[in-house]
Scaffold this active site. Sequence first.
Site, PDB file in Angstrom:
ATOM      1  CB  CYS A 204       2.148  -7.384   5.869  1.00  0.00           C
ATOM      2  SG  CYS A 204       1.787  -6.134   4.619  1.00  0.00           S
ATOM      3  CG  ASP A 232       9.115  -2.821   1.802  1.00  0.00           C
ATOM      4  OD1 ASP A 232      10.264  -3.056   1.373  1.00  0.00           O
ATOM      5  OD2 ASP A 232       8.660  -1.673   1.912  1.00  0.00           O
ATOM      6  CE1 TYR A 272       6.918  -1.543  -3.405  1.00  0.00           C
ATOM      7  CE2 TYR A 272       7.805  -2.523  -1.393  1.00  0.00           C
ATOM      8  CZ  TYR A 272       6.722  -2.152  -2.176  1.00  0.00           C
ATOM      9  OH  TYR A 272       5.446  -2.394  -1.737  1.00  0.00           O
TER      10      TYR A 272
END
Length: 334
Positions: A204, A232, A272
Site C-alpha cells: 500500500c 485504510d 470501511y
Amino acid sequence: MLDIDYLNEKNIEKNEELFTESDLEYPDIIEDGEYLLDENGNRVGTKGDRNAKVIMDKILKEGCWDKNPRTHYIDGSKAYTLSLNNKVNWTYDLSKKESPILTLRPIAVKSGIKEIFWIYQDQNTDLNLLKNKYGITWWDSWALKDQNGNNLHTIGSTYGNIIYDYDQIDDLINGLKNNPDGRRHIIDMWQFESFKKPHGLKPCAYSTVWNVRHGRDGIDYLDMKLIQRSSDFMVAGSINQIQYIALQEMIAKCTGYTPGTFTWDVQNIQIYDRHIKNAIEELRRKPIDSKPYLVVDSKESDFYKLKPEDIVLKDYPREKIKEKNPQQHFDLGI
C-alpha cells in the site's frame, strides 16, 4: 450534514443495523488550517489530529461507495469502503517537531516501527520471524498457502523481499552520501516482475522519494515523500505515517543529515463501512494537548545495527490518551 440514506446503502444491502441521525452527529470542526482550536481559539493536539478530523469529515460527506470490493471481513461479509481520490498531500516539518500521530486514540507506535525493521532492515517476508522477533501477527491473514491449503508463513514476493532483491536500502544510503544533490533517490516496492511470483498483499505504502536540502540556515536536511496507493485510514493512517517518519529518522541518522520535511501523498483514502461509527466517535473526541515527536536515541550510525528501542517517541501522554480517548475495535478488511 451527512447524507444518512447514502451512508445506509451498504447496511441495507447486507441487512445490517441502520444508522440513525443521532448515530451520525458530531460537532463542527474548528481549525486554522494546521491545528484544531479549542473554545478560546487556542491550538490543541497535533497536526495529525487536525488532519484526521478534516479527512474523516470529508470522506463521510463526499466519499463514494465502491461496488465490488476485493476485501471482506472475517465473517465473510463484503468489506465496502467509502473513499476519496487525491485529497491527501500533507507535510510535517520534523525539524520543528510537527507530527501526524493522533491523540484521539492510542496508536501502536512500537509495533508499527518493528514492522518497518522487518521490511527494511531484515528485508524479509517470513511471518514466523515477524512473530518471534517482534511479536507481530497482524500480517497472518495474508499468508500464502500451498496447494493443500497448508500455511506457508510468508507473504512471498512483496515488501521486504523486493527491498532485498533490488538492494534498495544500500543503494539509497550510498546515493544520499555520495550524491546528495541527486534527484533519483527513490525506493520503489511496486515491481511487476516480482508480482509474477506468489505473494500476499501488494504494498500500500509502496514508494519513497528522498532529497537533501541545503538550508539557508546552513543545515543539510533530509526531506522525504511517502507515496501510498491506498490507505485504510481508520486502522492504519496514523501508524503508516509514523512508521515512515521512523524510517526517515533512521536514514538521516546513518547519512549524517538532519530530518527535514515528511510528506504523505495518498491516491485513494477510505473508511470501511464498519468503521463509520469509529470515525464518528473520533470526530466527537477532544484531542489531548501535547506535541509528541520521534527521535533516534542512539550513537549508532550503521542502519543495520539500529534497534527498535532506539526509536523513541517523546512527549506522548499515552496513559492520559487511554483514559480520555480509549482504544477502539476495528473489524479488519482482508
